[in-house]
Scaffold this motif. Structure first.
Motif, mmCIF file in Angstrom:
data_model
loop_
_atom_site.group_PDB
_atom_site.id
_atom_site.type_symbol
_atom_site.label_atom_id
_atom_site.label_comp_id
_atom_site.label_asym_id
_atom_site.label_seq_id
_atom_site.Cartn_x
_atom_site.Cartn_y
_atom_site.Cartn_z
ATOM 1 N N SER A 1 -3.518 15.340 7.232
ATOM 2 C CA SER A 1 -3.274 15.474 6.193
ATOM 3 C C SER A 1 -3.052 17.491 6.408
ATOM 4 C CB SER A 1 -3.446 15.364 4.424
ATOM 5 O OG SER A 1 -4.798 15.398 4.593
ATOM 6 N N ARG A 2 -2.312 18.124 5.676
ATOM 7 C CA ARG A 2 -2.953 19.856 5.441
ATOM 8 C C ARG A 2 -2.356 19.654 4.395
ATOM 9 N NH1 ARG A 2 -3.536 22.514 10.391
ATOM 10 N NH2 ARG A 2 -3.008 21.687 12.287
ATOM 11 N N ILE A 3 -2.193 20.989 3.763
ATOM 12 C CA ILE A 3 -1.618 21.186 2.609
ATOM 13 C C ILE A 3 -0.346 22.264 3.186
ATOM 14 C CG2 ILE A 3 -1.439 23.193 1.292
ATOM 15 C CD1 ILE A 3 -4.266 23.495 1.429
ATOM 16 N N ALA A 4 0.773 21.056 2.550
ATOM 17 C CA ALA A 4 1.988 21.506 2.782
ATOM 18 C C ALA A 4 3.064 23.039 3.153
ATOM 19 C CB ALA A 4 3.258 20.864 2.025
ATOM 20 N N ASN A 5 2.350 23.748 1.856
ATOM 21 C CA ASN A 5 2.560 25.244 2.979
ATOM 22 C C ASN A 5 1.803 26.527 3.099
ATOM 23 O OD1 ASN A 5 5.035 24.510 0.747
ATOM 24 N ND2 ASN A 5 3.648 25.166 -0.836
ATOM 25 N N ASP A 6 1.081 25.173 4.195
ATOM 26 C CA ASP A 6 -0.477 26.008 5.305
ATOM 27 C C ASP A 6 -0.296 25.852 5.957
ATOM 28 O OD1 ASP A 6 -1.589 27.634 6.081
ATOM 29 O OD2 ASP A 6 -2.823 28.188 3.987
ATOM 30 N N THR B 1 -1.794 26.126 8.502
ATOM 31 C CA THR B 1 -1.916 26.765 10.082
ATOM 32 C C THR B 1 -3.763 26.719 9.008
ATOM 33 O OG1 THR B 1 -2.139 28.995 8.652
ATOM 34 C CG2 THR B 1 -0.907 29.320 9.948
ATOM 35 N N ASN B 2 -4.352 26.200 8.020
ATOM 36 C CA ASN B 2 -4.774 25.846 7.675
ATOM 37 C C ASN B 2 -5.973 24.802 8.051
ATOM 38 O OD1 ASN B 2 -7.208 26.177 5.348
ATOM 39 N ND2 ASN B 2 -6.286 26.034 4.101
ATOM 40 N N ASN B 3 -7.197 24.265 8.415
ATOM 41 C CA ASN B 3 -7.742 23.517 8.410
ATOM 42 C C ASN B 3 -6.679 21.542 7.924
ATOM 43 O OD1 ASN B 3 -9.722 25.081 9.589
ATOM 44 N ND2 ASN B 3 -11.416 24.910 7.842
ATOM 45 N N SER B 4 -7.627 20.793 8.757
ATOM 46 C CA SER B 4 -6.371 19.548 8.510
ATOM 47 C C SER B 4 -7.930 18.593 7.999
ATOM 48 C CB SER B 4 -5.504 18.704 9.156
ATOM 49 O OG SER B 4 -6.564 18.455 10.703
ATOM 50 N N ALA C 1 0.419 -1.819 -0.005
ATOM 51 C CA ALA C 1 -0.317 0.134 0.016
ATOM 52 C C ALA C 1 0.908 1.662 -0.389
ATOM 53 C CB ALA C 1 -1.249 0.208 0.677
ATOM 54 N N GLU C 2 0.243 2.448 -0.611
ATOM 55 C CA GLU C 2 1.050 3.298 -0.621
ATOM 56 C C GLU C 2 0.190 4.677 -1.126
ATOM 57 O OE1 GLU C 2 5.330 5.036 -2.466
ATOM 58 O OE2 GLU C 2 3.741 3.451 -3.919
ATOM 59 N N VAL C 3 0.274 5.697 -0.139
ATOM 60 C CA VAL C 3 0.583 7.298 -0.293
ATOM 61 C C VAL C 3 1.287 7.935 -0.721
ATOM 62 C CG1 VAL C 3 -1.533 8.852 1.313
ATOM 63 C CG2 VAL C 3 -1.839 6.624 0.436
ATOM 64 N N LYS C 4 1.577 8.550 -1.238
ATOM 65 C CA LYS C 4 2.328 9.416 -1.719
ATOM 66 C C LYS C 4 1.496 10.823 -2.039
ATOM 67 C CE LYS C 4 6.900 10.218 -2.817
ATOM 68 N NZ LYS C 4 8.468 9.771 -3.166
ATOM 69 N N ASP C 5 2.377 12.300 -2.187
ATOM 70 C CA ASP C 5 1.068 13.246 -2.202
ATOM 71 C C ASP C 5 2.027 14.690 -1.279
ATOM 72 O OD1 ASP C 5 -0.288 15.899 -2.461
ATOM 73 O OD2 ASP C 5 -1.674 15.352 -2.191
ATOM 74 N N GLU C 6 3.047 14.829 -2.419
ATOM 75 C CA GLU C 6 3.698 16.099 -1.980
ATOM 76 C C GLU C 6 3.793 17.419 -1.746
ATOM 77 O OE1 GLU C 6 7.248 15.539 -0.869
ATOM 78 O OE2 GLU C 6 7.670 13.808 -1.819
ATOM 79 N N SER C 7 2.121 17.768 -2.046
ATOM 80 C CA SER C 7 1.726 19.089 -1.331
ATOM 81 C C SER C 7 0.752 18.677 -0.370
ATOM 82 C CB SER C 7 0.444 19.146 -2.807
ATOM 83 O OG SER C 7 -0.321 18.085 -2.371
ATOM 84 N N LYS C 8 1.220 17.432 0.084
ATOM 85 C CA LYS C 8 0.417 17.188 1.846
ATOM 86 C C LYS C 8 1.291 17.396 2.726
ATOM 87 C CE LYS C 8 -4.336 16.488 0.107
ATOM 88 N NZ LYS C 8 -5.325 15.855 0.289
ATOM 89 N N GLN C 9 1.169 17.496 3.647
ATOM 90 C CA GLN C 9 2.023 17.767 5.295
ATOM 91 C C GLN C 9 1.114 15.912 5.620
ATOM 92 O OE1 GLN C 9 3.694 20.319 6.798
ATOM 93 N NE2 GLN C 9 4.271 19.216 8.680
#
Length: 118
Positions: free
Chosen positions: A97-102, A104-107, A75-83
């Motif tokens: 998960s959150r948006i990688a560069n923000d 402070t936004n909702n998760s 199994a694999e989940v990989k999304d560089e745009s998220k943290q």
């Protein structure tokens, strides 16, 4: 060492760098005839979860599941745009998960279902 989990009375699962290794109480790598005694992930891991048939390695951009018998990715989940961050692996696996560069936004929260080995 990023993660240390006792999975049997005489077996620990140690996570470090991009590896998960089964060791005895003295820290010596265990050998097994059918299962892998060490798993190598494609990226450094921040935490690990032991499942009935494999190990999940969590990293900043997702997670990777490795089969205990073959060592291959199940199994694999990989999304560089998220943290991603593992919040809990007690009884159920909860992943944030959150948006990688923000940060402070909702998760978003995800509940992963599988058979946890305890």
């Amino acid at each position: 060492v990023t993660t240390l989990r006792q999975i049997e009375p005489d077996t620990m699962l140690v996570g470090f760098d991009n590896r998960a290794m089964f060791v005895n109480r003295s820290g010596v790598q265990k050998s097994a005839s059918k299962a892998k005694s060490s798993l190598t992930f494609s990226t450094p891991i921040s935490s690990i979860v032991f499942l009935e048939g494999g190990v999940l390695g969590f990293h900043r951009a997702g997670m990777e599941g490795r089969n205990l018998i073959t060592g291959k990715i199940d199994a694999e989940v990989k999304d560089e745009s998220k943290q991603f961050r593992l919040l809990s692996s007690a009884k159920m696996i909860i992943l944030e998960s959150r948006i990688a560069n923000d940060t402070t936004n909702n998760s978003n929260l995800y509940v992963l279902t599988s058979r946890l080995s305890e």
